[in-house]
Design a protein around this motif. Sequence first.
Motif, PDB file in Angstrom:
ATOM      1  N   MET A   1    -105.917  83.836  86.803  1.00 47.36           N
ATOM      2  CA  MET A   1    -105.616  82.562  86.146  1.00 47.36           C
ATOM      3  C   MET A   1    -106.298  81.438  86.902  1.00 47.36           C
ATOM      4  SD  MET A   1    -101.726  81.947  84.901  1.00 47.36           S
ATOM      5  CE  MET A   1    -100.994  82.777  86.278  1.00 47.36           C
ATOM      6  N   GLU A   2    -107.052  80.650  86.212  1.00 48.38           N
ATOM      7  CA  GLU A   2    -107.695  79.548  86.900  1.00 48.38           C
ATOM      8  C   GLU A   2    -107.167  78.214  86.390  1.00 48.38           C
ATOM      9  OE1 GLU A   2    -112.010  78.314  85.307  1.00 48.38           O
ATOM     10  OE2 GLU A   2    -111.732  80.443  85.637  1.00 48.38           O
ATOM     11  N   THR A   3    -107.314  77.224  87.238  1.00 48.78           N
ATOM     12  CA  THR A   3    -106.923  75.866  86.874  1.00 48.78           C
ATOM     13  C   THR A   3    -107.915  75.332  85.859  1.00 48.78           C
ATOM     14  OG1 THR A   3    -106.033  75.511  89.060  1.00 48.78           O
ATOM     15  CG2 THR A   3    -106.599  73.554  87.808  1.00 48.78           C
ATOM     16  N   LYS A   4    -107.414  74.569  84.912  1.00 51.48           N
ATOM     17  CA  LYS A   4    -108.285  73.989  83.900  1.00 51.48           C
ATOM     18  C   LYS A   4    -108.081  72.483  83.842  1.00 51.48           C
ATOM     19  CE  LYS A   4    -109.985  77.797  82.096  1.00 51.48           C
ATOM     20  NZ  LYS A   4    -111.366  78.121  81.915  1.00 51.48           N
ATOM     21  N   LEU A   5    -109.197  71.769  83.926  1.00 48.23           N
ATOM     22  CA  LEU A   5    -109.216  70.330  83.719  1.00 48.23           C
ATOM     23  C   LEU A   5    -109.974  70.089  82.425  1.00 48.23           C
ATOM     24  CD1 LEU A   5    -110.212  69.105  87.304  1.00 48.23           C
ATOM     25  CD2 LEU A   5    -107.921  69.402  86.361  1.00 48.23           C
ATOM     26  N   TYR A   6    -109.370  69.339  81.510  1.00 53.45           N
ATOM     27  CA  TYR A   6    -109.964  69.132  80.200  1.00 53.45           C
ATOM     28  C   TYR A   6    -110.082  67.645  79.899  1.00 53.45           C
ATOM     29  CZ  TYR A   6    -108.489  73.969  79.296  1.00 53.45           C
ATOM     30  OH  TYR A   6    -108.303  75.318  79.355  1.00 53.45           O
ATOM     31  N   PRO A   7    -111.202  67.247  79.279  1.00 48.56           N
ATOM     32  CA  PRO A   7    -111.293  65.862  78.801  1.00 48.56           C
ATOM     33  C   PRO A   7    -110.494  65.707  77.515  1.00 48.56           C
ATOM     34  CG  PRO A   7    -113.264  67.059  78.200  1.00 48.56           C
ATOM     35  CD  PRO A   7    -112.414  68.008  79.004  1.00 48.56           C
ATOM     36  N   TYR A   8    -110.136  64.464  77.222  1.00 51.37           N
ATOM     37  CA  TYR A   8    -109.591  64.114  75.914  1.00 51.37           C
ATOM     38  C   TYR A   8    -110.301  62.839  75.503  1.00 51.37           C
ATOM     39  CZ  TYR A   8    -106.507  63.061  72.048  1.00 51.37           C
ATOM     40  OH  TYR A   8    -106.009  62.799  70.790  1.00 51.37           O
ATOM     41  N   LYS A   9    -111.005  62.920  74.385  1.00 48.14           N
ATOM     42  CA  LYS A   9    -111.903  61.849  73.977  1.00 48.14           C
ATOM     43  C   LYS A   9    -112.847  61.580  75.144  1.00 48.14           C
ATOM     44  CE  LYS A   9    -109.045  60.101  70.306  1.00 48.14           C
ATOM     45  NZ  LYS A   9    -108.411  58.952  69.675  1.00 48.14           N
ATOM     46  N   GLU A  10    -112.929  60.379  75.642  1.00 50.61           N
ATOM     47  CA  GLU A  10    -113.860  60.073  76.733  1.00 50.61           C
ATOM     48  C   GLU A  10    -113.179  60.059  78.105  1.00 50.61           C
ATOM     49  OE1 GLU A  10    -117.186  59.808  76.076  1.00 50.61           O
ATOM     50  OE2 GLU A  10    -116.538  60.348  74.049  1.00 50.61           O
ATOM     51  N   LYS A  11    -111.941  60.509  78.184  1.00 52.86           N
ATOM     52  CA  LYS A  11    -111.186  60.456  79.446  1.00 52.86           C
ATOM     53  C   LYS A  11    -111.136  61.836  80.092  1.00 52.86           C
ATOM     54  CE  LYS A  11    -109.770  56.166  78.897  1.00 52.86           C
ATOM     55  NZ  LYS A  11    -109.863  55.103  79.827  1.00 52.86           N
ATOM     56  N   TYR A  12    -111.352  61.851  81.403  1.00 54.80           N
ATOM     57  CA  TYR A  12    -111.340  63.098  82.168  1.00 54.80           C
ATOM     58  C   TYR A  12    -110.411  62.918  83.375  1.00 54.80           C
ATOM     59  CZ  TYR A  12    -113.265  67.549  83.685  1.00 54.80           C
ATOM     60  OH  TYR A  12    -113.416  68.874  84.019  1.00 54.80           O
ATOM     61  N   PRO A  13    -109.652  63.948  83.747  1.00 55.72           N
ATOM     62  CA  PRO A  13    -108.754  63.816  84.906  1.00 55.72           C
ATOM     63  C   PRO A  13    -109.511  63.433  86.173  1.00 55.72           C
ATOM     64  CG  PRO A  13    -108.272  65.824  83.673  1.00 55.72           C
ATOM     65  CD  PRO A  13    -109.550  65.268  83.107  1.00 55.72           C
ATOM     66  N   ILE A  14    -108.867  62.576  86.975  1.00 51.95           N
ATOM     67  CA  ILE A  14    -109.392  62.185  88.285  1.00 51.95           C
ATOM     68  C   ILE A  14    -108.382  62.681  89.323  1.00 51.95           C
ATOM     69  CG2 ILE A  14    -110.018  60.268  89.799  1.00 51.95           C
ATOM     70  CD1 ILE A  14    -110.613  58.668  87.181  1.00 51.95           C
ATOM     71  N   ILE A  15    -108.829  63.621  90.148  1.00 52.89           N
ATOM     72  CA  ILE A  15    -107.947  64.282  91.101  1.00 52.89           C
ATOM     73  C   ILE A  15    -108.518  64.063  92.504  1.00 52.89           C
ATOM     74  CG2 ILE A  15    -106.842  66.475  91.708  1.00 52.89           C
ATOM     75  CD1 ILE A  15    -106.370  65.698  88.753  1.00 52.89           C
ATOM     76  N   ALA A  16    -107.724  63.514  93.428  1.00 48.88           N
ATOM     77  CA  ALA A  16    -108.185  63.333  94.806  1.00 48.88           C
ATOM     78  C   ALA A  16    -108.594  64.692  95.394  1.00 48.88           C
ATOM     79  CB  ALA A  16    -107.087  62.693  95.653  1.00 48.88           C
ATOM     80  N   PRO A  17    -109.580  64.695  96.281  1.00 48.53           N
ATOM     81  CA  PRO A  17    -110.114  65.967  96.787  1.00 48.53           C
ATOM     82  C   PRO A  17    -109.095  66.877  97.477  1.00 48.53           C
ATOM     83  CG  PRO A  17    -111.534  64.133  97.416  1.00 48.53           C
ATOM     84  CD  PRO A  17    -110.314  63.539  96.776  1.00 48.53           C
ATOM     85  N   ASP A  18    -108.075  66.304  98.091  1.00 46.53           N
ATOM     86  CA  ASP A  18    -107.120  67.147  98.828  1.00 46.53           C
ATOM     87  C   ASP A  18    -105.893  67.541  98.011  1.00 46.53           C
ATOM     88  OD1 ASP A  18    -105.812  64.689  98.806  1.00 46.53           O
ATOM     89  OD2 ASP A  18    -105.046  64.927 100.839  1.00 46.53           O
ATOM     90  N   VAL A  19    -105.864  67.213  96.730  1.00 48.70           N
ATOM     91  CA  VAL A  19    -104.740  67.596  95.869  1.00 48.70           C
ATOM     92  C   VAL A  19    -104.804  69.105  95.630  1.00 48.70           C
ATOM     93  CG1 VAL A  19    -103.760  67.398  93.542  1.00 48.70           C
ATOM     94  CG2 VAL A  19    -104.503  65.345  94.773  1.00 48.70           C
ATOM     95  N   PHE A  20    -103.681  69.779  95.810  1.00 45.14           N
ATOM     96  CA  PHE A  20    -103.599  71.202  95.490  1.00 45.14           C
ATOM     97  C   PHE A  20    -103.220  71.340  94.023  1.00 45.14           C
ATOM     98  CE2 PHE A  20    -100.905  75.039  95.012  1.00 45.14           C
ATOM     99  CZ  PHE A  20    -101.889  75.989  95.228  1.00 45.14           C
ATOM    100  N   VAL A  21    -104.102  71.973  93.250  1.00 44.67           N
ATOM    101  CA  VAL A  21    -103.811  72.290  91.857  1.00 44.67           C
ATOM    102  C   VAL A  21    -103.837  73.813  91.753  1.00 44.67           C
ATOM    103  CG1 VAL A  21    -104.479  71.991  89.455  1.00 44.67           C
ATOM    104  CG2 VAL A  21    -104.862  70.127  91.084  1.00 44.67           C
TER     105      VAL A  21
END
Length: 176
Positions: free
Chosen positions: A1-21
């Motif tokens: 299982m991998e983490t998924k980051l998805y855009p919605y319209k023109e917005k994309y998640p912004i995650i600080a580099p040290d955040v554990f997802v």
Amino acid sequence: METKLYPYKEKYPIIAPDVFVAPGAKIIGDVEILAGSSVWYNVVIRGDVNYVRIGKNTNIQDGSVLHVTNQKFPLIIEDNVTVGHAAVLHGAILKRNCFVGMGAILLDGVVVETNSMVAAGSLVKQGFVVPSGKLVAGVPAKIIRDLTREEIEMIYQSALNYTEYARISAESLNHV
């Protein structure tokens, strides 16, 4: 299982580099997560029709669902917040150093003030304000009592603990 980051319209998640997802988490759209925070296994965060902001050293535990209401209620979670397993947060504001127990449901317009706690399994109705330093519980949630100094310290310690758990988990996953 991998983490998924998805855009919605023109917005994309912004995650600080040290955040554990954690693997299995899904983060969609206008979501920002600041340093030291963690998003655990099978969490869904949908910033599609409004935005989600998560502060520093905040943990969103396994199976939680975070969402918003179109053009009305964003979801704002400040620093040092613990959100227990399988919580549902919808268009609410959680101030710094608060605790939401496992399986709790917070509806649109809820505000959880600083140094307060929502008990596991509670249903917090639309627009309810959890006052600072209070415990709320029940279906629907009601103010039960003042929190003790020790309980308020435990809330802060929980956030620190999860920052460490996230660091260890990230290291472990890097060795797999």
